[in-house]
Design a protein around this motif. Structure first.
Motif, mmCIF file in Angstrom:
data_model
loop_
_atom_site.group_PDB
_atom_site.id
_atom_site.type_symbol
_atom_site.label_atom_id
_atom_site.label_comp_id
_atom_site.label_asym_id
_atom_site.label_seq_id
_atom_site.Cartn_x
_atom_site.Cartn_y
_atom_site.Cartn_z
ATOM 1 N N PRO A 1 0.794 -1.231 0.000
ATOM 2 C CA PRO A 1 0.000 0.000 0.000
ATOM 3 C C PRO A 1 0.825 1.279 0.000
ATOM 4 N N SER A 2 2.100 1.167 0.334
ATOM 5 C CA SER A 2 2.925 2.376 0.446
ATOM 6 C C SER A 2 3.886 2.591 -0.726
ATOM 7 N N VAL A 3 4.103 1.546 -1.530
ATOM 8 C CA VAL A 3 5.053 1.659 -2.645
ATOM 9 C C VAL A 3 4.420 1.090 -3.912
ATOM 10 N N PRO A 4 4.021 1.922 -4.848
ATOM 11 C CA PRO A 4 3.429 1.443 -6.103
ATOM 12 C C PRO A 4 4.371 0.493 -6.842
ATOM 13 N N GLY A 5 3.812 -0.598 -7.366
ATOM 14 C CA GLY A 5 4.603 -1.548 -8.128
ATOM 15 C C GLY A 5 5.321 -2.583 -7.294
ATOM 16 N N MET A 6 5.216 -2.485 -5.972
ATOM 17 C CA MET A 6 5.837 -3.458 -5.076
ATOM 18 C C MET A 6 4.759 -4.299 -4.407
ATOM 19 N N PHE A 7 5.161 -5.468 -3.942
ATOM 20 C CA PHE A 7 4.237 -6.393 -3.297
ATOM 21 C C PHE A 7 4.799 -6.854 -1.951
ATOM 22 N N LEU A 8 3.917 -7.381 -1.125
ATOM 23 C CA LEU A 8 4.304 -7.915 0.179
ATOM 24 C C LEU A 8 3.833 -9.358 0.308
ATOM 25 N N ALA A 9 4.749 -10.235 0.671
ATOM 26 C CA ALA A 9 4.372 -11.591 1.066
ATOM 27 C C ALA A 9 4.130 -11.532 2.570
ATOM 28 N N ILE A 10 2.915 -11.761 2.978
ATOM 29 C CA ILE A 10 2.567 -11.715 4.396
ATOM 30 C C ILE A 10 2.867 -13.078 5.020
ATOM 31 N N ILE A 11 3.654 -13.054 6.081
ATOM 32 C CA ILE A 11 4.041 -14.298 6.756
ATOM 33 C C ILE A 11 2.969 -14.685 7.769
ATOM 34 N N GLU A 12 2.590 -15.938 7.754
ATOM 35 C CA GLU A 12 1.567 -16.432 8.683
ATOM 36 C C GLU A 12 2.028 -16.213 10.121
ATOM 37 N N PRO A 13 1.226 -15.531 10.931
ATOM 38 C CA PRO A 13 1.617 -15.272 12.321
ATOM 39 C C PRO A 13 1.971 -16.567 13.055
ATOM 40 N N GLY A 14 3.063 -16.526 13.773
ATOM 41 C CA GLY A 14 3.486 -17.680 14.570
ATOM 42 C C GLY A 14 4.238 -18.743 13.798
ATOM 43 N N SER A 15 4.437 -18.551 12.490
ATOM 44 C CA SER A 15 5.106 -19.585 11.700
ATOM 45 C C SER A 15 6.619 -19.390 11.615
ATOM 46 N N TYR A 16 7.087 -18.151 11.731
ATOM 47 C CA TYR A 16 8.522 -17.883 11.582
ATOM 48 C C TYR A 16 9.321 -18.553 12.704
#
Length: 299
Positions: free
Chosen positions: A67-82
């Motif tokens: 949402p803050s950088v056009p053209g970029m994406f975020l892979a959201i990490i499942e909470p508690g999995s790291y």
């Protein structure tokens, strides 16, 4: 779904927080999307000074537009999995390259090794995780040395995930996670209490210091070393009950509600600041410290 490798540098220019999100450009969208719902391994390149190699495992929950950088994406990490590896895995060892999918038909390292995001075969995934979570070095102390840990013995042979539910159960096991987290945090702090500065070893040669989560697991705190701190039993008890906390500058704060503030000051190390790991990325992250001050610390 499929396994993958995400390259991450501790000095990354990207807005990464490995336990929470991984930022990437559009050229890697398809590869990251293929990992949604499955596990990935983080890797720090060899050209980074004091590289950690393959250093952690996590599960990708979803991919969203940044949402803050056009053209970029975020892979959201499942909470508690790291989960940080108990033993960071090098790119290669005496047996050769660990990630064998990087070898071409001639047995040489292919250009795929330069890809920031790449697919990972099940056999390579199992090999890296087996080495990273190897418990040849005991995760101590333990309450019952005879108690098996989900089939995870002290002298371990490499395991293979035969079914998806097996890998999910293993990597999600709270017992396994607590013991690995303890080993990672104690190693980072050289088995020394960050508050008192004491390094106490019991009669069995085992460290008395404990690994504390700054933001607890019950409050969605991840098993990442920057959310951990090594504390003696008394310091751990005070930290969990909000009688002490840390500023972003790592000054040790004492609650006004403590009934023996002078006594607490007497056990704090002479600097008045928490002792921290040498590696900057292992130090308590301000994000977690802020949570502790706002939700646990008794001002």
């Amino acid at each position: 779904m499929g396994y993958g490798v995400f390259i991450h540098r501790s000095d990354s220019i990207y807005d990464d927080s490995p336990a929470e999100r991984y930022q990437f450009p559009s050229q890697y969208f398809g590869r990251v999307q293929a990992c949604v719902g499955d596990w990935i391994i983080y890797y720090e390149p060899r050209k980074v000074a004091d590289t950690k190699g393959y250093f952690a495992v996590a599960r990708v929950q979803q991919v969203i537009n940044d949402p803050s950088v056009p053209g970029m994406f975020l892979a959201i990490i499942e909470p508690g999995s790291y989960l940080d590896f108990a033993r960071p895995v090098p790119f290669s060892n005496d047996a050769g390259v660990i990630e064998r999918g990087l070898l071409n038909d001639a047995g040489a390292i292919s250009g795929r090794a330069q890809s920031a995001v790449r697919a990972l075969s099940p056999s390579d995934f199992g090999r890296i995780v087996s080495l990273g979570l190897d418990q040849a070095e005991p995760l101590l102390p333990r309450n019952d040395p005879e108690l098996p840990v989900d089939g995870f013995a002290e002298e371990q042979t490499p395991f293979v995930f035969e079914e998806a539910r097996e890998r999910t159960s293993f990597l999600s096991s709270r017992i396994v996670r607590d013991r690995v987290f303890r080993q990672v945090v104690l190693r980072a702090y050289d088995e020394r209490c960050a508050v008192t500065g004491l390094k106490l070893i019991n009669g069995g040669g085992r460290a008395e210091v404990e690994a504390a989560h700054i933001r607890p697991v019950e409050a969605s705190g991840p098993d990442v070393v920057s959310n951990g701190i090594a504390l003696s039993g008394t310091a751990h008890w005070m930290f969990d009950r909000g009688l002490i906390s840390l500023s972003d500058e790592l000054e040790i704060l004492i609650s006004r509600q403590a009934n023996d503030a002078d006594g607490i000051r007497g056990i704090i190390n002479r600097t008045g600041r928490a002792l921290v790991p040498m590696r900057g990325s292992d130090r308590p992250h301000p994000h977690f410290l802020r949570w502790h001050r706002e939700n646990c610390f008794k001002h």
